[in-house]
Design an enzyme around this catalytic site. Structure first.
Site, PDB file in Angstrom:
ATOM      1  N   GLU A  18      -0.271 125.789  14.950  1.00 52.86           N
ATOM      2  CA  GLU A  18       0.678 124.829  15.503  1.00 52.86           C
ATOM      3  C   GLU A  18       1.615 125.660  16.328  1.00 52.86           C
ATOM      4  OE1 GLU A  18       3.913 124.519  13.376  1.00 52.86           O
ATOM      5  OE2 GLU A  18       3.368 125.347  11.642  1.00 52.86           O
ATOM      6  N   LYS A 150       6.834 125.469   2.807  1.00 56.49           N
ATOM      7  CA  LYS A 150       8.152 125.893   3.405  1.00 56.49           C
ATOM      8  C   LYS A 150       9.142 126.323   2.429  1.00 56.49           C
ATOM      9  CE  LYS A 150       9.446 122.381   6.360  1.00 56.49           C
ATOM     10  NZ  LYS A 150       9.890 121.822   7.475  1.00 56.49           N
TER      11      LYS A 150
HETATM   12  N1  PSU Z   1       7.469 126.309   7.739  1.00 57.91           N
HETATM   13  C1  PSU Z   1       8.430 127.306   8.178  1.00 57.91           C
HETATM   14  N2  PSU Z   1       8.888 126.958   9.513  1.00 57.91           N
HETATM   15  C2  PSU Z   1       8.655 125.613  10.288  1.00 57.91           C
HETATM   16  C3  PSU Z   1       7.615 124.711   9.594  1.00 57.91           C
HETATM   17  C4  PSU Z   1       7.128 125.155   8.297  1.00 57.91           C
HETATM   18  O1  PSU Z   1       8.965 128.101   7.773  1.00 57.91           O
HETATM   19  O2  PSU Z   1       9.290 125.105  11.061  1.00 57.91           O
HETATM   20  C5  PSU Z   1       7.404 123.670  10.105  1.00 57.91           C
HETATM   21  C6  PSU Z   1       5.640 123.349  10.458  1.00 57.91           C
HETATM   22  O3  PSU Z   1       5.400 123.051  11.530  1.00 57.91           O
HETATM   23  C7  PSU Z   1       5.543 122.424   9.517  1.00 57.91           C
HETATM   24  C8  PSU Z   1       6.728 121.423   9.514  1.00 57.91           C
HETATM   25  O4  PSU Z   1       4.409 121.352   9.833  1.00 57.91           O
HETATM   26  O5  PSU Z   1       7.697 122.430   9.639  1.00 57.91           O
HETATM   27  C9  PSU Z   1       7.113 120.488   8.440  1.00 57.91           C
HETATM   28  O6  PSU Z   1       8.256 119.697   8.988  1.00 57.91           O
HETATM   29  P1  PSU Z   1       8.744 118.262   8.399  1.00 57.91           P
HETATM   30  O7  PSU Z   1       8.980 118.999   6.784  1.00 57.91           O
HETATM   31  O8  PSU Z   1       9.887 117.694   9.120  1.00 57.91           O
HETATM   32  O9  PSU Z   1       7.654 117.363   8.229  1.00 57.91           O
END
Ligand code: PSU
Ligand code: MN
Length: 285
Positions: A18, A150
């Site tokens: 990603e 996360k």
């Molecule tokens: N984990 C991290 N940093 C990030 C992400 C995950 O430590 O930036 C990113 C990944 O791309 C994940 C996204 O798919 O955050 C999820 O974001 P949201 O919670 O807004 O869906």
């Protein structure tokens, strides 16, 4: 609309990567370097990397090094619902896990790697924030390697929702879901596996049964077990400063990187690269 690099098209084992973590998860300049290191790790394990992002009106599967260098903090964060708009509007679109999974489904790629999956935010339902990563994973026949979810999320709630959605959570040589920086203390996995080959056999069997996505969780090599109080301080600071929505993750990560004296930054980098290597082994198997 989708451009698949020639090398990716020809390869028998491909790992999608990603771009959100590259653009928004690391300090300026470092994300691209982490992305390139993850690509090298995939190659070392015998597979071909395909970093995914939206660029110049196309959804690109297999960005070149020069193209990857254009993904900085000004890139749009692109989840599954944002792909079409980003392409038509010729935005630079950094795909989340969910956005990347949608592209994998369209391009026929069955393995991807990331740092941490999105999930259920702490304090749900205020805000009522559940990442689109979860539903998209349930609907895409792809195995995703991550270090759990996360760090700023509610991990037990996310694990419950993964069960509801029918997503197997395979623990790579672990019985519990890693807590991103820390290997210990998470909820139980649905099955433990000892090798990349075993994970790939389970994925193939799951797909034969008509199943969708699987999560393969890999604990970080070096477990940081004292980050939780810092995460709580970071979330409180974000709240006090009125940081909301998509801005929360970058705020929290940079708070942690600063307050831990760079420990979380190094750990984050290492776990992304380690996950990419394991995904390469699974794809090759
Ligand atoms: N984990 C991290 N940093 C990030 C992400 C995950 O430590 O930036 C990113 C990944 O791309 C994940 C996204 O798919 O955050 C999820 O974001 P949201 O919670 O807004 O869906
Ligand atoms: Mn969200």
């Amino acid at each position: 609309m989708i451009r698949i690099a020639a090398e990716v098209r020809k390869a028998s084992a491909v790992v999608a990567l990603e771009t959100t973590l590259i653009a928004h998860g690391f300090p300026a300049g470092e994300g691209v370097e982490v992305g390139l290191a993850a690509e090298r790790a995939v190659r070392e394990s015998g597979s071909v990397p395909a970093t995914v992002g939206v660029l110049d009106g196309e959804i690109v599967v297999g960005l070149t090094e020069d193209e990857l260098a254009r993904f900085d903090a000004s890139a749009r964060k692109v989840g599954p619902r944002d792909l079409a708009a980003a392409a038509v509007q010729r935005a630079i679109g950094a795909t989340t896990v969910g956005g990347t999974l949608s592209v994998c489904k369209a391009a026929g790629i069955s393995t991807m790697a990331t740092g941490g999956l999105g999930g259920v935010h702490r304090g749900w339902p205020t805000p009522p924030d559940v990442s689109a990563d979860l539903q998209t994973l349930a609907e895409s026949p792809v195995l995703v390697v991550s270090a759990g979810v996360k760090s700023l999320l509610d991990v037990p709630a996310t694990a419950e929702l993964l069960e509801t959605l029918g997503v197997p959570v395979l623990g790579y040589r672990t019985n519990t879901v890693p807590l991103f920086y820390s290997a210990q203390g998470g909820p139980p996995v649905s099955a433990r596996v000892e090798s990349a080959q075993e994970a790939s056999r389970i994925a193939a069997a799951h797909w034969e049964l008509g199943g969708g996505g699987l999560l393969l969780v890999r604990p970080p090599d070096e477990s940081l077990d004292d980050v939780e109080p810092l995460i709580e301080r970071a979330l409180a600071a974000a709240d006090a400063e009125g940081v909301r929505g998509q801005a929360v993750t970058p705020f929290v990560l940079s708070f942690l990187h600063r307050e831990s004296g760079g420990h979380t930054l190094r750990a984050n980098r290492e776990l992304v690269i380690g996950n990419a290597r394991l995904a390469g082994e699974v794809a090759a198997a």
